[in-house]
Design a protein around this motif. Structure first.
Motif, PDB file in Angstrom:
ATOM      1  N   GLU A 117      -0.058   5.050  -4.502  1.00 13.25           N
ATOM      2  CA  GLU A 117      -1.000   5.808  -5.325  1.00 13.25           C
ATOM      3  C   GLU A 117      -0.264   6.924  -6.076  1.00 13.25           C
ATOM      4  O   GLU A 117       0.686   7.502  -5.559  1.00 13.25           O
ATOM      5  N   GLU A 175       0.015   0.642  -7.208  1.00 11.60           N
ATOM      6  CA  GLU A 175      -0.827  -0.246  -6.383  1.00 11.60           C
ATOM      7  C   GLU A 175      -2.247  -0.299  -6.953  1.00 11.60           C
ATOM      8  O   GLU A 175      -2.461   0.088  -8.103  1.00 11.60           O
ATOM      9  N   GLU A 220      -4.843   1.484  -6.395  1.00  7.79           N
ATOM     10  CA  GLU A 220      -5.467   2.778  -6.648  1.00  7.79           C
ATOM     11  C   GLU A 220      -4.506   3.660  -7.449  1.00  7.79           C
ATOM     12  O   GLU A 220      -3.413   3.969  -6.976  1.00  7.79           O
ATOM     13  N   ASN A 256       0.853  -1.181   0.000  1.00  8.08           N
ATOM     14  CA  ASN A 256       0.000   0.000   0.000  1.00  8.08           C
ATOM     15  C   ASN A 256       0.894   1.238   0.000  1.00  8.08           C
ATOM     16  O   ASN A 256       2.043   1.179   0.408  1.00  8.08           O
ATOM     17  N   GLY A 257       0.355   2.378  -0.457  1.00  5.90           N
ATOM     18  CA  GLY A 257       1.147   3.608  -0.440  1.00  5.90           C
ATOM     19  C   GLY A 257       1.789   3.929  -1.780  1.00  5.90           C
ATOM     20  O   GLY A 257       2.701   4.743  -1.851  1.00  5.90           O
ATOM     21  N   SER A 281      -3.889  -3.928  -0.857  1.00  5.03           N
ATOM     22  CA  SER A 281      -3.513  -2.912  -1.851  1.00  5.03           C
ATOM     23  C   SER A 281      -2.618  -3.401  -2.963  1.00  5.03           C
ATOM     24  O   SER A 281      -2.108  -2.607  -3.726  1.00  5.03           O
TER      25      SER A 281
HETATM   26 CA    CA Z   1      -4.013   2.561  -1.322  1.00 12.33          CA
END
Ligand code: CA
Length: 759
Positions: free
Chosen positions: A204, A233, A235, A201-202, A660
């Motif tokens: 984007e 990821e 998103e 995650n992280g 994610s």
């Molecule tokens: Ca995310």
């Protein structure tokens, strides 16, 4: 001293009293800060061409609409900001342009910040034609934002942002304070270039708001931007606030989706998504209330799950702010979703996410699927969505979705390059005819070259290498990226670990029949590793034999390892017709060992043999923190054999509960394993250990006299297929679910168990 040149400003003739503007050309940081103290409305500071190292630029002051305070490069693109550098602006009517951030990283949490301090946030200011190229912190999980927008009515346009390798969104709109909400920011004509898969995650590319402030309006416009290979990821854009408009942007070959994660009343219109058949390319994911998704065009999207072309999520009843608010009053109209893999209603339905969408409209959409699989999926009740005037040209539709006609229909490309129905019959379905695909050259600064396709393996020279001691190392030392080292038949001895910090291919000889001859070139080595993949390295080995008998008597040797330092760039490793044997001098002698904070985009092993090994073939289990990080995105093993590999074929680990990432992916096909994983000292006692892998195919393999393969499924919707394998005594698979309760979600078919192996 800097040159202080007074000049008459033509625009000021119109004013009552003539106004003068100062222009400061500065050549050092000292001169800059003196000038920055002196600037008034209408003044310009010019940074002299050249390289400015370790430069933390601060600019604030009160410009006016007609007389902004300007900071610019002497010549756009010829001012490089390197080393430990960043830029903060406060005040109002400030404009910055023409700088290139490269060869370094920010010492703080941001490269560019639209606030000098919490008390001094920028207003009515503009950053334009700035480049941030690979300006990433060295540690993959040492996080920062490249751009943070604070304040009000700021514009960020015609900038270039590409190559972020560390954790943290590329660009964030921050709503932490009152002064930053209902902000009227405009983000336009930027080039958001390649962002590699973070493996966590992280990653984007753009985030607007955070869950904490998601009940506030941001009121940001994101328009006419170009997103290319933004693969960080699940998103690409994460909207976590209300009242934003995202329109006329182009998304090319980007994994993930534009996600309306938190906040209400957002408008997503006239965006173009080209998946180019790339895995996990998605469109729009809808959560929350009053979201409008109209006039978008999607083609060639291959994503499913949370990264489908269109995903309408289920919500959590009375959802806490950080979970999933039920979809209500969504308007999804006049979109074209063509040659794409999946549209899902009620996605993520489970015991917690049990509230299906309500009061929503799905109308006048035009759709066609990319394959025979399920195209329109319903994971929950769809009665809260009103379907009308939609048309599916091809595709399998869930029976839970109220009737949508399926009708073959010819499409043709119009002048704008997009597909539309031929003839008048259905001309009002799908995306509008007047969509414009933003040309790539209208995003970013015109003076900065956008990335070309990767140079890749075997794109350079062929360098022939003669057998002998250290001949291979000498050839490598002078090889350039893309070169192939072509070995003649014979024996090669390597006395120094070969550092792979470029794209290098090493190939054995081709025999008279034109096929590659594995026995022809044998490599032996006397150090704890034969190859070390370092920053920027990619390695392809073809048709070579590797013998570990001369390696030192150490615990934990390996044929190929990654750098002990964190690596910023993901790497590729390919083995084809490689024979590895005699890794037995001591315990835990692995073929491939991937270290912490390093990530392979792909590891491909084909037509290779591995025998007499005390370790494992692939050790990719270094991310043990359970943060949802892992070491390899795609692992593919085909047509290979494993004989006497004591710690098993592979250990791949992705721990934690984060959702994610798309990977890891693992495929093992048409291979044979004998006496694999039988090491009494092994902690695992498995022939193959997969933990948290999201996509697994194990088919057409045989396992004999081997320890069981073990698959541990964690969060998400893992796809696991075991088909047409035969398992000998004791080797049948062990499947564990860590959290999921319910019927088995592992597909096992065509499995043969020998009598002793059946339990
Ligand atoms: Ca995310």
């Amino acid at each position: 001293m800097f040159a202080r040149l007074s000049m008459f400003v033509a625009a000021c003739i119109l004013q009552a009293s003539p106004a003068y503007a100062d222009q400061f050309r500065v050549t050092s940081q000292g001169e800059y800060f003196t000038a920055a103290k002196a600037v008034r409305a209408g003044d310009t500071i010019i940074l002299a061409n050249g390289t400015w190292r370790d430069f933390e630029i601060i600019l604030t002051g009160k410009g006016t609409k007609d007389r902004p305070i300007v900071l610019k490069a002497e010549d756009s693109g010829k001012v490089a900001i390197t080393g430990q550098s960043n830029l903060r602006i406060g005040g109002e009517h400030i404009e910055v342009s023409g700088l290139v951030f490269r060869d370094g990283y920010s010492p703080s949490g941001e490269v560019i910040s639209f606030r000098r301090s919490k008390a001094d946030q920028a207003r009515n200011s503009r950053i334009t034609e700035i480049v941030i190229d690979g300006f990433s912190k060295p540690g993959r999980f040492d996080d920062d934002y490249w751009v943070s927008l604070y304040g009000k009515n700021n514009r960020f346009d015609h900038n270039y942002l590409a190559g972020k390798t560390n954790k943290g969104v590329t660009m964030a709109v921050r709503l932490d304070s009152n002064e930053s909400r209902d902000n009227g920011h405009r983000i336009d004509h930027n080039y958001f270039g390649p962002r590699q898969n973070l493996g966590s995650n992280g990653g984007e590319t753009l985030r607007i708001g955070t869950s904490t402030y998601s009940m506030y309006n941001s009121g940001t416009i994101v328009e006419d931007n170009f997103f290319e290979n933004c693969d960080g990821e699940v998103e690409i854009i994460s909207i976590k606030s209300g009242g934003n408009i995202v329109r006329r942007n182009v998304f090319v070959a980007s994994r993930g989706a534009l996600t309306l994660r938190h906040g209400n009343n957002n408008v997503i219109e006239r965006n173009i998504f080209f998946g180019q058949n790339k895995d996990h390319t998605g469109g729009i994911r809808i959560i929350n209330e009053n979201q409008t998704v109209t006039g978008n065009y999607m083609e060639g999207l291959r994503g499913t799950g949370f990264a489908g072309a269109l995903t309408v999520m289920n919500g959590v009843p009375n959802s806490p702010v950080n979970r999933y608010v039920q979809v209500s009053n969504a308007r999804i109209e006049h979109n074209s979703i063509l040659d794409s893999a999946r549209i899902t209603f009620g996605a993520g339905s489970d015991a917690e996410r049990s509230a299906a969408p309500i009061s929503s409209v799905f109308a006048d959409n035009l759709m066609s699927s990319s394959d025979e699989g399920r195209f329109l999926e319903a994971d929950d009740d769809t009665s809260g969505i009103s379907f009308s005037n939609n048309l599916v040209i091809s595709g399998n539709i869930s029976s839970q979705i109220s009737a949508i006609p399926v009708q073959k229909l010819a499409l043709a490309r119009a002048q704008n390059g997009l597909l539309y129905p031929v003839g008048e019959a259905f001309s009002n379905r799908g995306a509008p005819r007047d969509l414009v695909v933003l040309p790539r050259n209208q995003a970013g600064p015109v003076w900065y070259l956008k990335p070309a396709a990767n140079s890749g393996f075997d794109t350079g020279n062929v360098v022939t290498v003669a057998p002998g001691e250290d001949t291979l190392g000498a050839a490598l030392a002078s090889a350039k990226a893309g070169d192939r080292l072509q070995l003649a038949a014979g024996e090669y001895t390597v006395n120094k670990t070969m550092l792979i910090d470029r794209t290098i291919s090493i190939s054995g000889p081709v025999d008279s029949t034109g096929s590659l001859n594995v026995a022809g070139a044998i490599i032996r080595f006397s150090r704890p590793a034969l190859f070390e993949i370092a920053e920027g390295g990619n390695l392809r080995l073809t048709a070579v034999g590797i013998d570990g008998a001369e390696a030192p008597d150490n615990v934990g040797n390996s044929v190929i390892r990654t750098s002990a330092m964190p690596m910023q760039n993901n790497f590729a490793l390919e083995l084809d017709q490689v024979s590895v044997s005699n890794l037995t001098v001591n315990k835990f002698f692995d073929v491939i060992a991937i270290g912490k904070s390093t990530m392979a985009d792909r590891i491909i092993i084909r037509r290779s043999t591995f025998s007499n090994i005390t370790g494992m073939v692939l050790n990719a289990a270094a991310e043990t923190d359970n943060y949802g990080q892992y070491n390899a995105e795609y692992v593919t093993i085909e047509d290979s054999s494993f004989n006497g590999v004591q710690n098993g074929i592979a250990n791949i680990y992705r721990g934690g509960t984060d959702e994610s990432t798309f990977g890891p992916h693992f495929k093992l096909t048409n291979s044979r394993a004998t006496q694999v994983g039988n090491n009494k000292n092994s902690a695992f006692g498995t022939g193959l250990l997969l933990h948290g892998v999201q996509d697994t195919t194990i088919s057409g393999n045989s396992f004999r006299d081997s320890a069981p393969i073990k698959i541990v499924q964690t969060v998400g919707v893992p796809i696991t297929v075991l088909a047409g394998n035969s398992f000998g005594a004791g080797a049948q698979p062990v499947i564990e679910e860590m959290f999921y309760k319910g019927p088995s979600r592992v597909e096992i078919r065509g499995t043969k168990l020998t009598a002793a192996g059946a339990k």
